[in-house]
Design a protein around this motif. Sequence first.
Motif, PDB file in Angstrom:
ATOM      1  N   PRO A 108     -10.195  -5.694  -4.251  1.00  8.00           N
ATOM      2  CA  PRO A 108      -9.020  -4.863  -4.486  1.00  8.00           C
ATOM      3  C   PRO A 108      -9.174  -3.473  -3.885  1.00  8.00           C
ATOM      4  N   ALA A 109      -8.067  -2.908  -3.420  1.00  4.83           N
ATOM      5  CA  ALA A 109      -8.096  -1.597  -2.765  1.00  4.83           C
ATOM      6  C   ALA A 109      -8.514  -0.492  -3.723  1.00  4.83           C
ATOM      7  N   ASP A 110      -8.304  -0.703  -5.027  1.00  7.41           N
ATOM      8  CA  ASP A 110      -8.629   0.343  -6.006  1.00  7.41           C
ATOM      9  C   ASP A 110      -9.986   0.126  -6.667  1.00  7.41           C
ATOM     10  N   LEU A 111     -10.854  -0.663  -6.036  1.00  2.00           N
ATOM     11  CA  LEU A 111     -12.122  -1.056  -6.662  1.00  2.00           C
ATOM     12  C   LEU A 111     -12.949   0.125  -7.137  1.00  2.00           C
ATOM     13  N   THR A 112     -13.021   1.184  -6.350  1.00  2.00           N
ATOM     14  CA  THR A 112     -13.869   2.322  -6.721  1.00  2.00           C
ATOM     15  C   THR A 112     -13.070   3.507  -7.256  1.00  2.00           C
ATOM     16  N   ARG A 113     -11.793   3.259  -7.575  1.00  2.00           N
ATOM     17  CA  ARG A 113     -10.991   4.332  -8.166  1.00  2.00           C
ATOM     18  C   ARG A 113     -11.277   4.455  -9.658  1.00  2.00           C
TER      19      ARG A 113
ATOM     20  N   ALA B  13      -3.129  -3.234  -5.435  1.00  2.00           N
ATOM     21  CA  ALA B  13      -4.506  -3.709  -5.295  1.00  2.00           C
ATOM     22  C   ALA B  13      -4.682  -4.601  -4.073  1.00  2.00           C
ATOM     23  N   PHE B  14      -3.677  -5.423  -3.782  1.00  2.00           N
ATOM     24  CA  PHE B  14      -3.744  -6.341  -2.638  1.00  2.00           C
ATOM     25  C   PHE B  14      -2.421  -6.298  -1.902  1.00  2.00           C
TER      26      PHE B  14
ATOM     27  N   ALA C 170       0.829  -1.207   0.000  1.00  2.00           N
ATOM     28  CA  ALA C 170       0.000   0.000   0.000  1.00  2.00           C
ATOM     29  C   ALA C 170       0.861   1.254   0.000  1.00  2.00           C
ATOM     30  N   PHE C 171       2.010   1.176   0.676  1.00  2.00           N
ATOM     31  CA  PHE C 171       2.883   2.343   0.813  1.00  2.00           C
ATOM     32  C   PHE C 171       4.291   1.964   0.334  1.00  2.00           C
TER      33      PHE C 171
ATOM     34  N   ILE D  54     -11.147  -9.608 -10.802  1.00  2.00           N
ATOM     35  CA  ILE D  54     -11.304  -8.868  -9.545  1.00  2.00           C
ATOM     36  C   ILE D  54     -10.114  -9.124  -8.633  1.00  2.00           C
ATOM     37  N   PHE D  55      -9.626 -10.367  -8.610  1.00  2.00           N
ATOM     38  CA  PHE D  55      -8.524 -10.724  -7.719  1.00  2.00           C
ATOM     39  C   PHE D  55      -7.193 -10.857  -8.472  1.00  2.00           C
ATOM     40  N   LYS D  56      -7.077 -10.153  -9.576  1.00  3.58           N
ATOM     41  CA  LYS D  56      -5.825 -10.121 -10.333  1.00  3.58           C
ATOM     42  C   LYS D  56      -4.756  -9.398  -9.506  1.00  3.58           C
ATOM     43  N   PRO D  57      -3.560  -9.997  -9.328  1.00  2.00           N
ATOM     44  CA  PRO D  57      -2.532  -9.379  -8.468  1.00  2.00           C
ATOM     45  C   PRO D  57      -1.831  -8.203  -9.141  1.00  2.00           C
ATOM     46  N   ILE D  58      -2.515  -7.066  -9.125  1.00  2.00           N
ATOM     47  CA  ILE D  58      -1.980  -5.836  -9.716  1.00  2.00           C
ATOM     48  C   ILE D  58      -1.334  -5.006  -8.606  1.00  2.00           C
TER      49      ILE D  58
END
Length: 544
Positions: free
Chosen positions: A396-401, A387-388, A191-192, A380-384
């Motif tokens: 994924p963390a960017d779902l609504t981006r 995202a995870f 994430a960071f 949806i669970f693609k390791p980008i």
Amino acid sequence: MNTLVDWVAEHHGDLLIEAESARLKNFCQLPIAARALLTRMIMRSGELFRVDKLNYPELPQPETEAVAELIAQQWLDPAPLLGLDEVFRLFTLAELRLKYADWLAHNGFPKNLPKARLREALANTEPEPKPVDRWFDQSVPQVVQVQGMALFDRIRLMFFGNLRQSWTDFVLVELGVQQFEPVPFTPESRAFQHRSEVDCYLQMHQCRERLDNGEPAVDVWPDVPGPVDNPWLTSRRDRLLLELGRQAERQGERELALQVWAASGHREARLKQLRLLERMKRFDDAWAIACQWQSKELSDAEAQGLGRLLKRLAPKVGADKPEPVDNPPLREFTLTLPRPDTGTVELAAVQHLSTEAAPVVYVENTLINALFGLLCWPVIFKPIPGAFFHPFHIGPADLTREDFVARRAQAFEERFGLLKTHAYKQHIRDTFRNKQGIANPFVFWPVLDEALLELALHCIPAHHLDALFRRLLHNIKEHRSGFPDLIRLVPDAEQPEQRYEMIEVKGPGDRLQDHQIRWLQFFARQGIPASVCYVRWQDDEASE
């Protein structure tokens, strides 16, 4: 806690300063009882604890021994300064009445004064914080304060990528209550990437807490971090500014609200800015911004709101009213039913409309979302990257981006390509069976059984699913809701387009919401069978 500390040390160690790494190393070297007790205290609310109230019989040592070890290792402050509010939180009314018995009698208060009244009466009598033993004349239990709570908030943030998720997620997984899709983790997935990004998040979180605690927006605004070169943090900053603008407007700081909303990239901020300009009668300013905004790609909600605004503003600035949008008519019918003793209007409609040949099911937003979630599970669970970044992601963390779809465009097209063949049905069936119970932001497992799934796959044509899924992706946050309440399934109908119908139910006095209207208009344009059912009660009709 061991898992979290080890994970952060391994994957995020470069984001910790030397003192933080040393404290975490010290934590790992604590005896198990001390480590477990500190973990329980961190999981509870607040930082102050009465030692006599710490009761954890599962610890391998007495609580007092664990407390002594934590004090020796400087994880607990043995004599924190307490203000009047802290004393009232930590001690019972009986204990406080005993302490203040003479004071109450001397000042003419009844000895059975309620706790809130007692606190109010004492408001100006004990101004200076002091250790607990200086508050009471008699011997009282020791009070300790957890040291390093900020460090554990920081590592929880680095692990989860947010401060919304808590230690409870670990417990639910351990108990088998919640299951999550395993996604490969890489350094790029974090994430960071920089400590400054963690600091930025924490600063924004503090700003939001200050707003929630009622601090004036004008005081919070200077402490909001500036624009950041991180799409994920930018989206959080945009949401913070949206809320700060709302608070500013409520507090009469209109110019600040305009400034804040202009700086926010949130979808709702621009409309709020324009509506405030309109209320302030700054019509020319609002018109200029609205016309410029009109040329950009908008979501359905933005286009609808902007259209209404332009229609109101045009006469004020001497411009021609925009041409009305030619929306197709909606299919409607009315049912007059006996008022049920129990249950909702939707269930009353289900009972009336459902037949053996054409069952009606109350699905609302769950069915179409679930079909999409099952078909597109691998995407949806693609390791980008970004995202995870931990094992407890619902999605994924960017779902609504804004860039969620763009980053996965080819993968989505490959899944939608299955809709052109019969292969999609088997993919959905296999995912339903193999992923049963695993968290997915589009699948609500309790309402989806195999019988309903098979009926839906048989009755809803693939080209309709393609249209529904593409609109869903156009604005996931907005379009995941607004689907009609019911679906009628007619498996024996000759034509595929006649094998189902979605039905929105409205009871007496209820009306369609904007997001429901937008879905219904979309259905009408696409030839997707949908209608609005207005329910009236027989006893109301009779009285009229």
